[in-house]
Scaffold this motif. Structure first.
Motif, PDB file in Angstrom:
ATOM      1  N   PHE A  21      38.911  92.238 -10.992  1.00 59.24           N
ATOM      2  CA  PHE A  21      38.585  93.523 -11.606  1.00 59.24           C
ATOM      3  C   PHE A  21      39.415  94.630 -10.964  1.00 59.24           C
ATOM      4  N   GLY A  22      40.677  94.355 -10.787  1.00 54.35           N
ATOM      5  CA  GLY A  22      41.573  95.285 -10.120  1.00 54.35           C
ATOM      6  C   GLY A  22      41.815  94.862  -8.689  1.00 54.35           C
ATOM      7  N   ARG A  23      42.547  95.711  -7.984  1.00 50.26           N
ATOM      8  CA  ARG A  23      42.912  95.391  -6.596  1.00 50.26           C
ATOM      9  C   ARG A  23      41.897  95.991  -5.643  1.00 50.26           C
ATOM     10  N   HIS A  24      41.413  95.151  -4.730  1.00 53.71           N
ATOM     11  CA  HIS A  24      40.479  95.565  -3.684  1.00 53.71           C
ATOM     12  C   HIS A  24      40.997  95.075  -2.336  1.00 53.71           C
ATOM     13  N   VAL A  25      40.646  95.766  -1.295  1.00 51.97           N
ATOM     14  CA  VAL A  25      40.924  95.317   0.068  1.00 51.97           C
ATOM     15  C   VAL A  25      39.606  95.393   0.832  1.00 51.97           C
ATOM     16  N   ILE A  26      39.127  94.241   1.273  1.00 49.84           N
ATOM     17  CA  ILE A  26      37.877  94.190   2.021  1.00 49.84           C
ATOM     18  C   ILE A  26      38.204  94.585   3.455  1.00 49.84           C
ATOM     19  N   ARG A  27      37.608  95.688   3.918  1.00 46.82           N
ATOM     20  CA  ARG A  27      37.935  96.230   5.237  1.00 46.82           C
ATOM     21  C   ARG A  27      36.960  95.782   6.320  1.00 46.82           C
ATOM     22  N   ILE A  28      35.659  95.752   6.008  1.00 45.74           N
ATOM     23  CA  ILE A  28      34.662  95.307   6.987  1.00 45.74           C
ATOM     24  C   ILE A  28      33.638  94.443   6.261  1.00 45.74           C
ATOM     25  N   MET A  29      33.443  93.241   6.773  1.00 46.96           N
ATOM     26  CA  MET A  29      32.477  92.302   6.197  1.00 46.96           C
ATOM     27  C   MET A  29      31.107  92.493   6.838  1.00 46.96           C
ATOM     28  N   ALA A  30      30.062  92.214   6.072  1.00 45.04           N
ATOM     29  CA  ALA A  30      28.692  92.312   6.577  1.00 45.04           C
ATOM     30  C   ALA A  30      28.501  91.482   7.839  1.00 45.04           C
ATOM     31  N   ALA A  31      29.180  90.343   7.923  1.00 47.84           N
ATOM     32  CA  ALA A  31      29.048  89.476   9.104  1.00 47.84           C
ATOM     33  C   ALA A  31      29.477  90.184  10.379  1.00 47.84           C
ATOM     34  N   SER A  32      30.349  91.185  10.269  1.00 53.06           N
ATOM     35  CA  SER A  32      30.825  91.925  11.441  1.00 53.06           C
ATOM     36  C   SER A  32      29.875  93.042  11.862  1.00 53.06           C
ATOM     37  N   THR A  33      28.866  93.323  11.018  1.00 49.08           N
ATOM     38  CA  THR A  33      27.941  94.422  11.305  1.00 49.08           C
ATOM     39  C   THR A  33      26.487  93.950  11.336  1.00 49.08           C
ATOM     40  N   GLY A  34      26.284  92.668  11.513  1.00 44.34           N
ATOM     41  CA  GLY A  34      24.925  92.141  11.499  1.00 44.34           C
ATOM     42  C   GLY A  34      24.249  92.358  10.156  1.00 44.34           C
ATOM     43  N   GLY A  35      25.030  92.485   9.103  1.00 45.95           N
ATOM     44  CA  GLY A  35      24.504  92.709   7.763  1.00 45.95           C
ATOM     45  C   GLY A  35      24.237  94.160   7.424  1.00 45.95           C
ATOM     46  N   SER A  36      24.450  95.060   8.378  1.00 43.91           N
ATOM     47  CA  SER A  36      24.136  96.482   8.160  1.00 43.91           C
ATOM     48  C   SER A  36      24.932  97.116   7.026  1.00 43.91           C
ATOM     49  N   LEU A  37      26.229  96.791   6.948  1.00 41.50           N
ATOM     50  CA  LEU A  37      27.058  97.390   5.914  1.00 41.50           C
ATOM     51  C   LEU A  37      28.293  96.547   5.676  1.00 41.50           C
ATOM     52  N   GLY A  38      28.932  96.824   4.563  1.00 41.35           N
ATOM     53  CA  GLY A  38      30.235  96.275   4.223  1.00 41.35           C
ATOM     54  C   GLY A  38      31.082  97.415   3.712  1.00 41.35           C
ATOM     55  N   MET A  39      32.412  97.276   3.797  1.00 42.91           N
ATOM     56  CA  MET A  39      33.290  98.358   3.375  1.00 42.91           C
ATOM     57  C   MET A  39      34.530  97.775   2.720  1.00 42.91           C
ATOM     58  N   PHE A  40      34.929  98.394   1.614  1.00 45.16           N
ATOM     59  CA  PHE A  40      36.150  97.948   0.936  1.00 45.16           C
ATOM     60  C   PHE A  40      36.831  99.133   0.266  1.00 45.16           C
ATOM     61  N   GLU A  41      38.110  98.934  -0.028  1.00 45.31           N
ATOM     62  CA  GLU A  41      38.887  99.906  -0.787  1.00 45.31           C
ATOM     63  C   GLU A  41      39.043  99.377  -2.205  1.00 45.31           C
ATOM     64  N   ALA A  42      39.017 100.274  -3.167  1.00 44.70           N
ATOM     65  CA  ALA A  42      39.255  99.920  -4.562  1.00 44.70           C
ATOM     66  C   ALA A  42      40.404 100.776  -5.082  1.00 44.70           C
ATOM     67  N   PHE A  43      41.367 100.126  -5.704  1.00 47.43           N
ATOM     68  CA  PHE A  43      42.503 100.798  -6.327  1.00 47.43           C
ATOM     69  C   PHE A  43      42.260 100.706  -7.833  1.00 47.43           C
ATOM     70  N   VAL A  44      42.037 101.847  -8.472  1.00 45.83           N
ATOM     71  CA  VAL A  44      41.555 101.866  -9.846  1.00 45.83           C
ATOM     72  C   VAL A  44      42.593 102.505 -10.763  1.00 45.83           C
ATOM     73  N   PRO A  45      43.129 101.728 -11.734  1.00 44.52           N
ATOM     74  CA  PRO A  45      44.102 102.304 -12.667  1.00 44.52           C
ATOM     75  C   PRO A  45      43.492 103.443 -13.486  1.00 44.52           C
ATOM     76  N   ALA A  46      44.342 104.344 -13.963  1.00 48.94           N
ATOM     77  CA  ALA A  46      43.888 105.457 -14.806  1.00 48.94           C
ATOM     78  C   ALA A  46      43.096 104.907 -15.990  1.00 48.94           C
ATOM     79  N   GLY A  47      41.962 105.536 -16.268  1.00 45.62           N
ATOM     80  CA  GLY A  47      41.129 105.146 -17.397  1.00 45.62           C
ATOM     81  C   GLY A  47      40.215 103.963 -17.152  1.00 45.62           C
ATOM     82  N   GLU A  48      40.278 103.370 -15.969  1.00 46.68           N
ATOM     83  CA  GLU A  48      39.503 102.166 -15.680  1.00 46.68           C
ATOM     84  C   GLU A  48      38.300 102.451 -14.792  1.00 46.68           C
TER      85      GLU A  48
END
Length: 152
Positions: A21-48
């Motif tokens: 569903f487009g390009r994503h980069v997973i920056r921090i996995m839940a496993a690294s935070t004891g499940g507290s949070l996850g973080m990713f970047e989303a690159f979204v084309p115009a109109g999407e």
């Protein structure tokens, strides 16, 4: 899963790419935070952007790194440009769309973590039909309540 007692770090240029569903980069996995949070970047084309959906498990925080986005949440609509942020609650139907003319870039934090794994799983499983996508999404507590074409 480990307890979240140490910093979870994602240096510049690092992360796990996922083309689903487009390009994503997973920056921090839940496993690294004891499940507290996850973080990713989303690159979204115009109109999407994703269709109207509900996260049953996590709240989402979006920070606009580049571009111009519209966010719909329940009966609210907000437009944000670079530097803007919005937090969306779990259990409430929402969506977003890049309303700019160029590719947009978002940083997304989910809490608790876990949803960040959705994109690599979709990339690996390659669902082709709406039913297959819904099946994978359901495993992440993600549901699509209606046809997005009916939402402005």
């Amino acid at each position: 899963m480990m307890t979240f007692t140490q910093a979870a770090v994602s240096p510049p240029g690092h992360g796990t790419p996922a083309m689903a569903f487009g390009r994503h980069v997973i920056r921090i996995m839940a496993a690294s935070t004891g499940g507290s949070l996850g973080m990713f970047e989303a690159f979204v084309p115009a109109g999407e952007g994703p269709p109207l959906h509900v996260h049953e498990r996590e709240d989402e925080f979006f920070y606009v790194l580049a571009g111009h986005f519209g966010f719909w949440c329940a009966n609210d609509y907000v437009e944000l440009a670079e530097g803007g942020s919005i937090a969306l609650p779990r259990g409430v139907a929402h969506r977003f769309r890049n309303i700019g003319k160029t590719e947009g870039h978002l940083m997304v934090v989910v809490t608790p973590g876990g949803f960040e794994s959705f994109f690599p799983i979709v990339e690996l499983s390659r669902p082709e039909t709406a039913e297959q996508i819904a099946s994978v999404a359901k495993g992440f507590g993600l549901i699509f309540p209606c046809d997005d074409r009916k939402v402005a």
